[in-house]
Design an enzyme around this catalytic site. Sequence first.
Site, PDB file in Angstrom:
ATOM      1  N   ASP A  55       0.842  -1.191   0.000  1.00 21.65           N
ATOM      2  CA  ASP A  55       0.000   0.000   0.000  1.00 21.65           C
ATOM      3  C   ASP A  55       0.881   1.246   0.000  1.00 21.65           C
ATOM      4  O   ASP A  55       1.631   1.479   0.948  1.00 21.65           O
ATOM      5  CB  ASP A  55      -0.888  -0.015   1.254  1.00 21.65           C
ATOM      6  CG  ASP A  55      -2.058   0.947   1.167  1.00 21.65           C
ATOM      7  OD1 ASP A  55      -1.994   1.894   0.368  1.00 21.65           O
ATOM      8  OD2 ASP A  55      -3.033   0.754   1.904  1.00 21.65           O
ATOM      9  N   ASP A  56       0.818   2.019  -1.074  1.00 26.89           N
ATOM     10  CA  ASP A  56       1.591   3.279  -1.190  1.00 26.89           C
ATOM     11  C   ASP A  56       3.097   3.049  -1.311  1.00 26.89           C
ATOM     12  O   ASP A  56       3.889   3.926  -0.944  1.00 26.89           O
ATOM     13  CB  ASP A  56       1.356   4.198   0.013  1.00 26.89           C
ATOM     14  CG  ASP A  56      -0.040   4.768   0.081  1.00 26.89           C
ATOM     15  OD1 ASP A  56      -0.873   4.411  -0.774  1.00 26.89           O
ATOM     16  OD2 ASP A  56      -0.312   5.578   0.994  1.00 26.89           O
ATOM     17  N   CYS A  88      -6.286   4.169  -3.283  1.00 23.74           N
ATOM     18  CA  CYS A  88      -6.263   2.761  -2.870  1.00 23.74           C
ATOM     19  C   CYS A  88      -7.425   1.939  -3.419  1.00 23.74           C
ATOM     20  O   CYS A  88      -7.233   0.937  -4.105  1.00 23.74           O
ATOM     21  CB  CYS A  88      -6.271   2.666  -1.345  1.00 23.74           C
ATOM     22  SG  CYS A  88      -4.748   3.230  -0.554  1.00 23.74           S
ATOM     23  N   ASP A 324      -0.296  -0.766  -4.888  1.00 21.26           N
ATOM     24  CA  ASP A 324      -1.536  -0.233  -5.451  1.00 21.26           C
ATOM     25  C   ASP A 324      -1.356   1.161  -6.027  1.00 21.26           C
ATOM     26  O   ASP A 324      -2.152   1.613  -6.845  1.00 21.26           O
ATOM     27  CB  ASP A 324      -2.677  -0.258  -4.423  1.00 21.26           C
ATOM     28  CG  ASP A 324      -2.361   0.525  -3.155  1.00 21.26           C
ATOM     29  OD1 ASP A 324      -1.268   1.107  -3.037  1.00 21.26           O
ATOM     30  OD2 ASP A 324      -3.233   0.550  -2.258  1.00 21.26           O
TER      31      ASP A 324
END
Length: 499
Positions: A55-56, A88, A324
């Site tokens: 994530d990120d 996201c 993502d």
Amino acid sequence: MARGDARRLLAALAALVLLAPGCGTPAGKAVPKARSKTTPAAPAERPNIVYILTDDLSWDLVQHMPNVRKLQARGMTFDNYFVADTLCCPSRATILTGRYPHNTGVLTNDPPSGGFQVFNDRGNEQNTFAVALQKAGYRTALMGKYLNGYEPTEKQGASRTYVPPGWTEWQVTGLGYANYNYNLNGNGVLTHYGRAPQDYLNTVITGKGVDFANRSLDAKQPFLLEMSTFSPHAPATPAPQDAKAFANLRAPRTPGFNEPDISDKPSWLRKYPRLRPRQVRDIDGAYRQRVRAVQSVDRMIGGLMAAVDAKGAAADTYFVFNSDNGYHLGQHRLEEGKLTAYDTDIKVPLIVAGPGVRPGSVEKRFAQNTDLCPTFQAMAGLTPPDSVDGSSLLPLLHSDPVTSWRTTAYIEHTGPNYRRSDPDLPRKYGGNPPTYRAVRTASELYVEYENGDREYYDLARDPYELGNMYGQAPEARKAELRSALQSYRTCTGLACRNL
């Protein structure tokens, strides 16, 4: 026939005849070739798939992840992989279904234009790669994060213990950003984890992921395991053993860092002040925390690779490492954030190792997160449905000759975002652009904002996107890019794949 015998038989046949086209290859896209002695052995009919979705996670973190670097040495790095939306939930909805946000209907993190409930209400859950692979006899597991709005809290009521279709095993929470103090939905049973070192989320799901892989391999059943981390999303909480590591790291000082002149940038960004020393110190601190946070992800990858290797299944298992969306830290005067069309945010890691993938290879052709769902289906020997907007990457992974391939990436974003409950709410100077659509080519970035602003960058001369050349760009070329955007914004299925 044993799996090893089957593999040897396939290899012998491959030496005599041309291989048939892969099931997941769109018509006219690729014609496989006979493999040479230097080409990796043919994959098993139903290989295992381990998918690590972070994530990120931006490209500038990979240099600090030794197991990811090992994965690069074992497989293929996609040098031009882009996400269709840098938020996201829209990005993850696209990954699950192979469809652009305008086709999933998930445009933001929250209703009425996005989030878990919209994904569910629009029937997307019936069209994920998990559903397809489970129907084909795969054991499937998701561990960690699902979609924004899927939260085991009282407010969510009925969804507290809901398990979506397609998943054999489900170990998911919606409130795992801090990696502590969360409820994990384990196959419909909620378990609370607190603040003890052993409760750290990445540690917990790593153990569960290794156990799932071992049980699946012992049962001789093919499996897809998605390890979906909240790391390094803010607050980027590291595991206890990493809390004081990398004490002297600074955020990379690229040419775009604290950009001196942004008078040519779009109106939403043009008035941002230069970063002050305190802001630069905060950015450096955020980068250190992000590097610390991904160490547990890196150990997760190492642990899963070791578990598969110990079972003798490495030759039958794909490992896919991905994010993502990307992240900016100081570029173009932007503090922490990810919602722009610049390469810091749209261009993210995709690394794949496994059967038939040439070690240490780099693929320059374009890939997008629309491609992952059909790729997983093709890996499992399935034919992706016509409804997917992406293409299987299997021909590229196997170094098969490809007669045509996309030369552009499409990005769409709905903004600005002012929802205080959204974990992706931008800071004041973090970057909160209005709705835009963009096309990225090998040497250009073209952006159209809903408010009328435009950006055009010549990336061959200006790779850090410092000079907006929209006013100087040839009218004919701008017309071509406008036409491409217009085609992308409403395309579906084959029409998207042919752009």
